[in-house]
Motif scaffolding. Structure first.
Motif, PDB file in Angstrom:
ATOM      1  N   LEU A 141       7.606  -6.780   1.798  1.00 48.14           N
ATOM      2  CA  LEU A 141       7.448  -5.780   0.744  1.00 48.14           C
ATOM      3  C   LEU A 141       6.048  -5.836   0.141  1.00 48.14           C
ATOM      4  CD1 LEU A 141      10.917  -6.009  -0.998  1.00 48.14           C
ATOM      5  CD2 LEU A 141       9.880  -3.916  -0.091  1.00 48.14           C
ATOM      6  N   ASP A 142       5.561  -7.033  -0.130  1.00 52.59           N
ATOM      7  CA  ASP A 142       4.202  -7.172  -0.673  1.00 52.59           C
ATOM      8  C   ASP A 142       3.171  -6.589   0.286  1.00 52.59           C
ATOM      9  OD1 ASP A 142       5.155  -8.382  -2.964  1.00 52.59           O
ATOM     10  OD2 ASP A 142       4.665 -10.417  -2.330  1.00 52.59           O
ATOM     11  N   GLN A 143       3.356  -6.821   1.581  1.00 51.46           N
ATOM     12  CA  GLN A 143       2.427  -6.277   2.565  1.00 51.46           C
ATOM     13  C   GLN A 143       2.499  -4.748   2.602  1.00 51.46           C
ATOM     14  OE1 GLN A 143       3.865  -8.850   5.810  1.00 51.46           O
ATOM     15  NE2 GLN A 143       1.718  -9.404   6.152  1.00 51.46           N
ATOM     16  N   CYS A 144       3.692  -4.210   2.515  1.00 53.31           N
ATOM     17  CA  CYS A 144       3.838  -2.746   2.504  1.00 53.31           C
ATOM     18  C   CYS A 144       3.185  -2.133   1.278  1.00 53.31           C
ATOM     19  CB  CYS A 144       5.313  -2.356   2.556  1.00 53.31           C
ATOM     20  SG  CYS A 144       6.099  -2.584   4.152  1.00 53.31           S
ATOM     21  N   TRP A 145       3.450  -2.708   0.111  1.00 53.68           N
ATOM     22  CA  TRP A 145       2.848  -2.163  -1.112  1.00 53.68           C
ATOM     23  C   TRP A 145       1.330  -2.286  -1.065  1.00 53.68           C
ATOM     24  CZ3 TRP A 145       5.079   1.226  -3.848  1.00 53.68           C
ATOM     25  CH2 TRP A 145       6.441   1.189  -4.101  1.00 53.68           C
ATOM     26  N   ASP A 146       0.827  -3.390  -0.544  1.00 52.13           N
ATOM     27  CA  ASP A 146      -0.614  -3.580  -0.429  1.00 52.13           C
ATOM     28  C   ASP A 146      -1.209  -2.522   0.499  1.00 52.13           C
ATOM     29  OD1 ASP A 146      -3.152  -5.237  -0.705  1.00 52.13           O
ATOM     30  OD2 ASP A 146      -2.837  -5.328   1.466  1.00 52.13           O
ATOM     31  N   LEU A 147      -0.573  -2.282   1.625  1.00 51.49           N
ATOM     32  CA  LEU A 147      -1.061  -1.269   2.564  1.00 51.49           C
ATOM     33  C   LEU A 147      -1.056   0.112   1.922  1.00 51.49           C
ATOM     34  CD1 LEU A 147      -2.027  -0.444   5.367  1.00 51.49           C
ATOM     35  CD2 LEU A 147       0.384  -0.369   6.078  1.00 51.49           C
ATOM     36  N   LEU A 148      -0.013   0.425   1.199  1.00 51.58           N
ATOM     37  CA  LEU A 148       0.064   1.716   0.522  1.00 51.58           C
ATOM     38  C   LEU A 148      -1.058   1.848  -0.514  1.00 51.58           C
ATOM     39  CD1 LEU A 148       1.726   4.322   0.381  1.00 51.58           C
ATOM     40  CD2 LEU A 148       3.147   3.217  -1.353  1.00 51.58           C
ATOM     41  N   ARG A 149      -1.307   0.781  -1.275  1.00 49.28           N
ATOM     42  CA  ARG A 149      -2.401   0.814  -2.258  1.00 49.28           C
ATOM     43  C   ARG A 149      -3.755   0.990  -1.561  1.00 49.28           C
ATOM     44  NH1 ARG A 149       0.910  -2.970  -4.878  1.00 49.28           N
ATOM     45  NH2 ARG A 149      -0.098  -4.699  -3.836  1.00 49.28           N
ATOM     46  N   GLN A 150      -3.937   0.293  -0.448  1.00 52.36           N
ATOM     47  CA  GLN A 150      -5.192   0.445   0.303  1.00 52.36           C
ATOM     48  C   GLN A 150      -5.383   1.889   0.751  1.00 52.36           C
ATOM     49  OE1 GLN A 150      -6.210  -2.272   3.567  1.00 52.36           O
ATOM     50  NE2 GLN A 150      -4.401  -3.454   2.955  1.00 52.36           N
ATOM     51  N   ARG A 151      -4.329   2.483   1.299  1.00 47.36           N
ATOM     52  CA  ARG A 151      -4.410   3.862   1.784  1.00 47.36           C
ATOM     53  C   ARG A 151      -4.739   4.824   0.644  1.00 47.36           C
ATOM     54  NH1 ARG A 151      -2.829   5.536   6.511  1.00 47.36           N
ATOM     55  NH2 ARG A 151      -1.985   7.481   5.676  1.00 47.36           N
ATOM     56  N   ARG A 152      -4.089   4.630  -0.488  1.00 47.74           N
ATOM     57  CA  ARG A 152      -4.335   5.516  -1.639  1.00 47.74           C
ATOM     58  C   ARG A 152      -5.755   5.343  -2.171  1.00 47.74           C
ATOM     59  NH1 ARG A 152       1.589   4.836  -4.597  1.00 47.74           N
ATOM     60  NH2 ARG A 152       2.669   6.318  -3.222  1.00 47.74           N
ATOM     61  N   ALA A 153      -6.239   4.111  -2.209  1.00 47.59           N
ATOM     62  CA  ALA A 153      -7.600   3.854  -2.681  1.00 47.59           C
ATOM     63  C   ALA A 153      -8.625   4.473  -1.736  1.00 47.59           C
ATOM     64  CB  ALA A 153      -7.838   2.355  -2.808  1.00 47.59           C
ATOM     65  N   ARG A 154      -8.404   4.340  -0.456  1.00 44.50           N
ATOM     66  CA  ARG A 154      -9.324   4.935   0.520  1.00 44.50           C
ATOM     67  C   ARG A 154      -9.333   6.461   0.394  1.00 44.50           C
ATOM     68  NH1 ARG A 154     -11.462   1.924   4.430  1.00 44.50           N
ATOM     69  NH2 ARG A 154     -10.785  -0.235   4.590  1.00 44.50           N
ATOM     70  N   ARG A 155      -8.167   7.029   0.260  1.00 45.34           N
ATOM     71  CA  ARG A 155      -8.062   8.485   0.112  1.00 45.34           C
ATOM     72  C   ARG A 155      -8.798   8.932  -1.151  1.00 45.34           C
ATOM     73  NH1 ARG A 155      -2.899   8.736   0.280  1.00 45.34           N
ATOM     74  NH2 ARG A 155      -2.780   8.882   2.541  1.00 45.34           N
ATOM     75  N   SER A 156      -8.595   8.211  -2.248  1.00 49.99           N
ATOM     76  CA  SER A 156      -9.227   8.530  -3.522  1.00 49.99           C
ATOM     77  C   SER A 156     -10.752   8.422  -3.443  1.00 49.99           C
ATOM     78  CB  SER A 156      -8.688   7.593  -4.604  1.00 49.99           C
ATOM     79  OG  SER A 156      -9.272   7.865  -5.836  1.00 49.99           O
ATOM     80  N   ALA A 157     -11.230   7.507  -2.605  1.00 52.65           N
ATOM     81  CA  ALA A 157     -12.673   7.296  -2.451  1.00 52.65           C
ATOM     82  C   ALA A 157     -13.268   8.216  -1.386  1.00 52.65           C
ATOM     83  CB  ALA A 157     -12.949   5.845  -2.093  1.00 52.65           C
TER      84      ALA A 157
END
Length: 81
Positions: free
Chosen positions: A45-61
Protein backbone atom coordinates in the motif's frame (compact mmCIF):
# COMPACT_ATOMS: atom_id res chain seq x y z
CA UNK A 1 0.49 1.68 -14.36
CA UNK A 2 -2.12 4.43 -14.70
CA UNK A 3 -3.67 6.29 -11.77
CA UNK A 4 -6.95 4.38 -11.99
CA UNK A 5 -5.04 1.07 -11.99
CA UNK A 6 -3.09 2.13 -8.92
CA UNK A 7 -6.28 3.15 -7.13
CA UNK A 8 -7.83 -0.20 -8.06
CA UNK A 9 -4.82 -2.02 -6.65
CA UNK A 10 -5.04 0.02 -3.44
CA UNK A 11 -8.69 -0.97 -3.11
CA UNK A 12 -7.83 -4.65 -3.63
CA UNK A 13 -5.11 -4.51 -0.98
CA UNK A 14 -7.41 -2.80 1.52
CA UNK A 15 -10.12 -5.39 0.87
CA UNK A 16 -7.63 -8.20 1.44
CA UNK A 17 -6.48 -6.63 4.69
CA UNK A 18 -10.07 -6.36 5.91
CA UNK A 19 -10.69 -9.98 4.96
CA UNK A 20 -7.63 -11.11 6.89
CA UNK A 21 -8.75 -9.25 9.99
CA UNK A 22 -12.24 -10.75 9.72
CA UNK A 23 -10.78 -14.26 9.40
CA UNK A 24 -8.58 -13.59 12.43
CA UNK A 25 -11.59 -12.48 14.48
CA UNK A 26 -13.44 -15.62 13.39
CA UNK A 27 -10.52 -17.79 14.50
CA UNK A 28 -9.84 -18.98 10.96
CA UNK A 29 -6.31 -17.63 10.74
CA UNK A 30 -3.32 -17.79 13.10
CA UNK A 31 -2.32 -14.31 14.26
CA UNK A 32 1.32 -14.76 13.22
CA UNK A 33 0.23 -15.56 9.66
CA UNK A 34 -2.13 -12.59 9.66
CA UNK A 35 0.52 -10.25 11.02
CA UNK A 36 3.04 -11.29 8.37
CA UNK A 37 0.57 -10.77 5.55
CA UNK A 38 -0.67 -7.46 6.97
CA UNK A 39 2.94 -6.20 7.01
CA UNK A 40 3.28 -7.21 3.34
CA UNK A 41 0.02 -5.46 2.51
CA UNK A 42 1.06 -2.30 4.35
CA UNK A 43 4.30 -2.18 2.39
CA UNK A 44 2.50 -2.73 -0.91
CA UNK A 45 0.00 0.00 0.00
CA UNK A 46 2.80 2.43 0.85
CA UNK A 47 4.43 1.70 -2.50
CA UNK A 48 1.16 2.25 -4.35
CA UNK A 49 0.45 5.54 -2.61
CA UNK A 50 4.03 6.68 -3.23
CA UNK A 51 3.74 5.84 -6.93
CA UNK A 52 0.44 7.69 -7.17
CA UNK A 53 1.98 10.75 -5.47
CA UNK A 54 4.95 10.61 -7.85
CA UNK A 55 2.64 10.46 -10.87
CA UNK A 56 0.55 13.38 -9.63
CA UNK A 57 3.64 15.47 -8.86
CA UNK A 58 5.11 14.80 -12.29
CA UNK A 59 1.83 15.68 -13.97
CA UNK A 60 1.59 18.89 -11.91
CA UNK A 61 5.14 19.82 -12.91
CA UNK A 62 4.35 19.28 -16.60
CA UNK A 63 6.36 16.06 -16.74
CA UNK A 64 5.33 12.64 -17.99
CA UNK A 65 3.65 10.71 -15.14
CA UNK A 66 4.62 7.45 -16.85
CA UNK A 67 8.23 8.14 -15.88
CA UNK A 68 7.32 7.49 -12.23
CA UNK A 69 8.46 4.14 -10.89
CA UNK A 70 7.74 1.94 -7.89
CA UNK A 71 10.42 2.58 -5.29
CA UNK A 72 11.97 -0.23 -3.24
CA UNK A 73 10.11 -1.15 -0.06
CA UNK A 74 13.00 -0.04 2.15
CA UNK A 75 13.01 3.40 0.60
CA UNK A 76 9.25 3.88 0.84
CA UNK A 77 9.01 2.50 4.35
CA UNK A 78 11.91 4.53 5.75
CA UNK A 79 11.70 7.81 3.87
CA UNK A 80 10.81 9.80 7.00
CA UNK A 81 13.88 8.70 8.92
Amino acid sequence: MRDNEILSRISELVDEERGLRERLRAGELPSDEENARVRELETALDQCWDLLRQRRARRSAGEDPDDAAVRPAGEVENYRQ
